[in-house]
Design an enzyme around this catalytic site. Structure first.
Site, PDB file in Angstrom:
ATOM      1  N   HIS A 161      -7.081 -16.740  57.156  1.00  0.00           N
ATOM      2  CA  HIS A 161      -6.894 -15.420  56.533  1.00  0.00           C
ATOM      3  C   HIS A 161      -6.343 -14.407  57.538  1.00  0.00           C
ATOM      4  CE1 HIS A 161      -9.601 -16.950  53.296  1.00  0.00           C
ATOM      5  NE2 HIS A 161     -10.195 -17.526  54.319  1.00  0.00           N
ATOM      6  N   SER A 282      17.811  -2.249  70.210  1.00  0.00           N
ATOM      7  CA  SER A 282      18.054  -1.269  69.160  1.00  0.00           C
ATOM      8  C   SER A 282      19.053  -0.250  69.675  1.00  0.00           C
ATOM      9  CB  SER A 282      16.737  -0.579  68.814  1.00  0.00           C
ATOM     10  OG  SER A 282      16.989   0.676  68.216  1.00  0.00           O
ATOM     11  N   LYS A 288      13.183  -1.052  72.558  1.00  0.00           N
ATOM     12  CA  LYS A 288      13.042  -2.187  71.644  1.00  0.00           C
ATOM     13  C   LYS A 288      13.625  -3.483  72.172  1.00  0.00           C
ATOM     14  CE  LYS A 288      11.633  -2.318  67.967  1.00  0.00           C
ATOM     15  NZ  LYS A 288      12.194  -1.840  66.698  1.00  0.00           N
ATOM     16  N   GLU A 295      13.403 -13.824  63.070  1.00  0.00           N
ATOM     17  CA  GLU A 295      13.510 -12.992  61.859  1.00  0.00           C
ATOM     18  C   GLU A 295      14.630 -13.497  60.945  1.00  0.00           C
ATOM     19  OE1 GLU A 295      12.992  -8.477  62.484  1.00  0.00           O
ATOM     20  OE2 GLU A 295      13.622  -9.258  64.427  1.00  0.00           O
TER      21      GLU A 295
END
Ligand code: ARG
Length: 465
Positions: A161, A282, A288, A295
């Site tokens: 979970h 970024s 970043k 992804e």
């Protein structure tokens, strides 16, 4: 791509040329030209077979083979002009052959139709690509085992979970990925068996009146057997559906690895470092470093699932035998192939370079009461029934939450508030290493078992052809 005359190869019964838009609309050469090698391979086998059964002479066969080999070289060197008017890869190559060797080129299509030709080409193409996919899965698995062996002793929290559950070793976690990939590998191997059957000889749909030798073409093209039924041969694309189904399951697995990598690379988890070469920055936020590879792999699953749906829908309700609908099989299939290969390649390159932040993983495992089950098992070993032990440890956890202390940080006196059976030896089980090492059976997380699992995995990989 040129657009001169239309319907020159089948226009005998037509009174007007094909509408220019319709020619473009119905053409497939823009995307099926990538099967040129397989188309030529199939034609070579067909010509040799026609020669053996006496339909072509040796001299005609020699001209055809010479012409086809020149065409292949022309295509490879970029000296081949693909024409929309010639519709597809098959007619483009056949027309080029006739242009090169004259009238003999027109004999190649004897006893054959584009319907069995295209079915053959796709099977050859998918077979080649399955072999590429299998090699890439093996390479990724090799990388996973290497990393797992290196991280066999690294303790991290195991989750259910997405809540801290019990400590596990990072090597064990990685070997779970390995297992998923082993099943994916088998699915592609299994799919290949049904791809590797030769439809050539089915002709348009009913077979041919020429004395063809389908066993000869089967052997020349490396198939295991000729198909049994001509109508089925030219119509079904279930093998392409199977490829996309196996690809979808593989992609689903890859989204799971991706999701974990993305989470672990975040500042909040901070379990791993992905080398800079697999990340991007970024344009606005200077700090970043984004895990673009996982992804993107996660995102690309969507197109592969979509292609599976396209092919299922394409095949749905089609009456026998070939229908033009089937031309729509190629773009989804090719894109599924490209996507799967790209994702596997990126992962196979990236996984061995993942750096585990061992201290952070260990620190996280120390939080979240990950050894609660170990404490319960300890109390059970002292003669208390498991349900009561569960209750005792539950109370200890509630106390820990209130005091902001993990179980291993409590004093013996504190622990004894919950059960008089708890003794000094409890601290052996409350350590992370004690916890993981105790799960020492096949399939368990003990470092020792991870190393054995890696041995078996390497042995298995070395036996793959
Ligand atoms: N380009 C066609 C395809 O991809 C080849 C077969 C065409 N056959 C036909 N009878 N029109 O399916």
């Amino acid at each position: 791509m040129s657009e001169e005359k239309t319907n020159q190869q089948w226009g005998g019964r037509f009174n007007e040329p094909t509408d220019a838009f319709v020619a473009r609309f119905t053409a497939s050469v823009q995307f099926d030209q990538r099967m040129y090698k397989q188309d030529i391979q199939g034609s070579v086998a067909h010509a040799k077979m026609l020669t053996k059964v006496g339909v072509l002479t040796e001299a005609e066969c020699a001209d055809i083979l010479q012409g086809l080999s020149e065409i292949e070289a022309d295509i490879e060197s970029g000296n081949f002009e693909w024409s929309i008017e010639l519709e597809d890869v098959h007619m483009n190559i056949e027309a080029a052959l006739t242009k090169k060797i004259g009238i003999t080129g027109k004999k190649l299509h004897t006893g054959r139709s584009r319907n069995d030709q295209v079915a053959t080409d796709i099977r050859l193409y998918v077979r080649d690509e399955i072999d590429n996919v299998l090699a890439e899965i093996s390479r990724l698995q090799q990388g996973i085992v290497g990393l797992a062996r290196q991280e066999a002793d690294t303790v991290m929290p195991g989750f259910t979970h997405l809540q801290t559950a019990q400590p596990v070793t990072f090597g064990h976690h990685l070997m779970a990925w390995f297992e998923m990939l082993s099943r994916d590998y088998e699915r592609f191997v299994d799919c290949r068996k049904r791809v590797n059957i030769l439809p050539l000889g089915a002709a348009a749909l009913a077979g041919t009146t020429y004395p063809i030798d389908r066993h000869m073409t089967t052997e020349l093209l490396g198939f295991t057997a000729p198909t049994e039924n001509s109508l089925d041969s030219v119509s079904d694309r279930d093998f392409a559906i199977e490829f996309c189904a196996a690809s979808s399951v593989l992609m689903m697995h890859m989204t799971r690895y991706s999701e974990e990598l993305v989470m672990w690379a975040s500042a909040q988890f901070n379990f791993i470092n992905l080398p800079d070469r697999f990340c991007t920055g970024s344009s606005i936020m200077p700090q970043k470093k984004n895990p673009d590879v996982p992804e993107l792999v996660r995102g690309k699953s969507g197109r592969v699932y979509g292609h599976l749906m396209s092919l299922l829908t394409l095949m749905k309700s089609q009456p026998l035998a070939y229908n033009k609908d089937n031309q729509e099989d190629k773009e989804p299939l090719f894109d599924a192939i490209d996507t799967v290969k790209g994702c596997l390649r990126a992962f196979a390159d990236m996984v061995p370079a993942i750096e585990a932040k061992r201290d952070n993983m260990r620190e996280a495992a120390l939080r979240g009461f990950s050894t609660a089950t170990d404490l319960a098992d300890y109390v059970v070993r002292k003669g208390i029934p498991f349900r009561d032990a569960h209750e005792i440890v539950g109370k200890a956890v509630a106390y820990g939450i209130q005091q902001n202390k993990d179980l291993g940080e409590m004093s013996l006196e504190e622990l004894q508030q919950f059960s008089g059976q708890i003794g000094e030896d409890v601290f052996d089980v409350l350590t992370l290493d004690g916890s993981v090492s105790a799960r020492d059976h096949i399939g368990g997380t003990a470092p020792n078992q991870v190393r054995l699992a890696c041995d078996r995995a390497e042995q298995m990989l070395s036996q793959r052809s």
